[in-house]
Write an enzyme that holds these catalytic residues in place. Structure first.
Site, short mmCIF file in Angstrom:
data_model
loop_
_atom_site.label_atom_id
_atom_site.label_comp_id
_atom_site.label_asym_id
_atom_site.label_seq_id
_atom_site.Cartn_x
_atom_site.Cartn_y
_atom_site.Cartn_z
N HIS A 21 0.86 -1.19 0.00
CA HIS A 21 0.00 0.00 0.00
C HIS A 21 0.89 1.24 0.00
CE1 HIS A 21 0.81 0.46 4.27
NE2 HIS A 21 0.27 -0.72 4.56
N CYS A 130 1.29 -12.61 20.14
CA CYS A 130 0.43 -12.15 19.04
C CYS A 130 1.05 -12.62 17.73
CB CYS A 130 0.28 -10.63 19.02
SG CYS A 130 -0.58 -10.05 17.52
N CYS A 155 -4.55 -8.24 21.03
CA CYS A 155 -3.43 -7.33 20.77
C CYS A 155 -3.98 -5.93 20.46
CB CYS A 155 -2.63 -7.86 19.58
SG CYS A 155 -1.42 -6.68 18.96
N HIS A 158 -3.42 -5.31 16.62
CA HIS A 158 -4.11 -6.12 15.63
C HIS A 158 -5.56 -6.44 15.95
CE1 HIS A 158 0.08 -6.87 14.45
NE2 HIS A 158 -0.44 -6.91 13.25
N LYS A 308 -3.54 -2.53 5.56
CA LYS A 308 -4.53 -3.40 4.95
C LYS A 308 -5.56 -3.83 5.98
CE LYS A 308 -4.76 -7.83 2.66
NZ LYS A 308 -4.25 -9.02 3.33
ZN LIG Z 1 -0.34 -7.78 17.29
#
Ligand SMILES: [Zn+2]
Length: 528
Positions: A21, A130, A155, A158, A308
């Site tokens: 990206h 994670c 996390c 994330h 993303k």
């Molecule tokens: Zn993470």
């Protein structure tokens, strides 16, 4: 071999399962502009980029795609990551993949060295892991999930649940390096930049460092620990080593001495790996720490970090297909103060393209070349005696070139471009005041018209050289139109630190017609 001082610059190696990206593109372009500038300044320059292909996350996405991890990585590198470099006009000197033998051998040699010297030891570890980050997380880095992960520990980066892992692992004795790292940050304030990044790193290390688990035994996609084949090396420990395995660690001492230490450009989310773990690893191995770790900011789209996983990813090609790679390179380095977060918007990009590139720089080039063609049959006249105003232009060119070089030295490409842009603005103002099209109608003003055309052409010569690291394609066209290829040699060989020296374009030089450097973009394309 270039005689200049060494300048090695790196991007992070990218994780190939991500689709490239504009955040990746931004890092690549920034590194490339800095590298091109140094290369053209005669420095012994090396630009390294590549891909990070080991680890559990890679194995899982490959398996989910019914492929082996190596085959999966090959495909992504060929189909997405090498084309990204092409799309953006990146002149990298090397592309390292962590699955290459040169890297895997270097990683094995490095961990063996630390094991032999007692910096790596076996131990037990339990913690929250994670898979997105590929690291154990402190409880302070976890939050309570929402939605489908309601009530679970996730996390903070994330938003996915972490796994409680317990392993008998090998540990890097990083805790022993707390004081040495603090001394490094103290003695070399430029080691971590910008200042905000440095402060964050210093306060993190001041809390004291824990030992780092550097092996995994729950999967096998990685570099095998040389003395224990049940373990592979932790993917971050493996990945960081690319910066030296690519330039000769464990085999080519001469190249390593020539290219190392490097400047690392990183996103601020991976700052600690580069500014804490990595220098500690190097200290343990008895190697020099990096020359600098520079954390650039995040690109924000609608206020959110570009990634993303946040669904705001924009493919670099969607910008270059419309505006071209030069405009991409110019826009991101001009509009965002390097080191700070910056917002991307199509409106801002389109507005700058039109005002600064098409109307400002592009039009200046077209007008001057066209007038030399029309009024002097395409042959550059002698400048004759310089007026006050002519001398003013010379001074702006000289001062801007010096200022731009100093800005690059302090990792401020946005300030370098701003300094160079003063030449564009001054030259446009100069033409408005001198009115060469009016002078052309007065035969008694022929000498003055010569001076104006010669002054403007010489200013364009300086611009072509100074802007070529940022916009190599447009500057190459301008260079050719100025006829400079014949009289001055290749643009790429022009010493950038002499760009501000006046009078390099000789009278009698034959110019060639110039197509618009930044063609008009139809409104329908922009609103599509
Ligand atoms: Zn993470």
């Amino acid at each position: 071999m270039p005689a200049g001082r060494p300048f090695t610059i790196t991007t992070p190696i990218f994780y190939p399962s991500d689709v490239p990206h504009i955040g990746h593109g931004y890092t690549e372009v920034a590194a490339d502009v800095l590298a091109r500038w140094h290369r053209q300044a005669g420095d012994d320059t090396w630009l390294l980029t590549g891909t990070d292909e080991h680890g559990q996350k890679m194995l899982r996405t490959a398996t989910a795609n019914d492929m082996g991890p190596r085959e999966w990585a090959d495909r992504l590198v060929q189909q997405a990551w090498l084309p990204l470099l092409e799309t953006l006009g990146i002149a990298n000197d090397d592309f390292i993949r962590t699955t290459q033998p040169r890297h895997e051998q270097g990683v094995a040699a490095f961990v063996q060295r630390l094991y032999d010297t007692g910096f790596i030891e076996a131990g037990d570890y339990e913690g929250y892991y994670c898979v997105g980050c590929e690291e154990y997380k402190q409880t302070s880095e976890l939050v309570t999930g929402t939605g489908r992960y309601e009530g679970q520990l996730v996390c903070a980066i994330h938003s996915i649940p972490v796994e409680l892992l317990s392993e008998r692992n090998y540990f890097f004795r990083m805790s022993q390096f707390t004081d040495r790292l603090l001394a490094l940050y103290e003695e070399r304030p430029d080691f971590v930049q910008p200042e905000s990044a440095r402060n964050e790193v210093v306060s993190f290390v001041k809390q004291g460092l824990a030992d780092l688990s550097i092996s995994r035994s729950s999967f096998d996609w990685g570099v095998q620990v040389p003395w224990d084949d049940r373990h592979v090396v932790y993917v971050w420990f493996d990945a960081l080593l690319n910066y030296i395995t690519a330039i000769g660690f464990d085999g080519d001492e001469a190249t390593l001495n020539r290219r190392w230490p490097a400047v690392h450009l990183v996103g601020k989310d991976i700052l600690r790996f580069h500014a804490v773990i990595w220098p500690a690893m190097l200290m343990a191995a008895g190697l020099e720490v990096p020359r600098q770790v520079f954390a650039h900011g995040w690109l924000l789209v609608g206020g959110e970090k570009m990634s993303k996983s946040k669904l705001t990813g924009i493919a670099p090609a969607s910008i270059t297909d419309v505006f071209g790679s030069d405009a991409f390179r110019y826009y991101f380095l001009r509009a965002i103060p390097f080191g700070q977060d910056g917002s991307f918007s199509w409106e801002d990009l389109a507005a700058r393209y039109q005002a600064e590139l098409a109307n400002g720089f592009g039009n200046l080039g077209s007008r001057v070349i066209a007038m030399i063609g029309r009024y002097r049959d395409g042959v550059l006249p002698a400048a004759g005696e310089a007026s006050e105003r002519d001398l003013g232009i010379r001074e702006v060119v000289r001062a801007s070139a010096v200022e731009a070089d100093l800005a690059i030295e302090r990792m401020a490409p946005h300030e370098a471009i701003a300094a160079i842009w003063r030449i564009v603005e001054e030259l446009n103002g100069y033409l408005t005041l001198e009115e060469p099209w009016a002078l052309a109608k007065q035969p008694e003003q022929a000498g003055r018209l010569d001076a104006v055309l010669a002054t403007a052409a010489e200013g364009l010569r300086a611009l072509a050289v100074l802007l070529s690291p940022v916009m190599p394609k447009a500057c190459g066209k301008l260079w050719t139109a100025l006829g400079a290829e014949g009289s001055l040699g290749l643009l790429a060989d022009q010493p950038i630190r002499a760009a501000g020296d006046w009078g390099q374009l000789p009278a009698g030089t034959r110019t060639a017609p110039l197509e618009p450097l930044f063609p008009r973009i139809e409104q329908e394309v922009l609103s599509a």
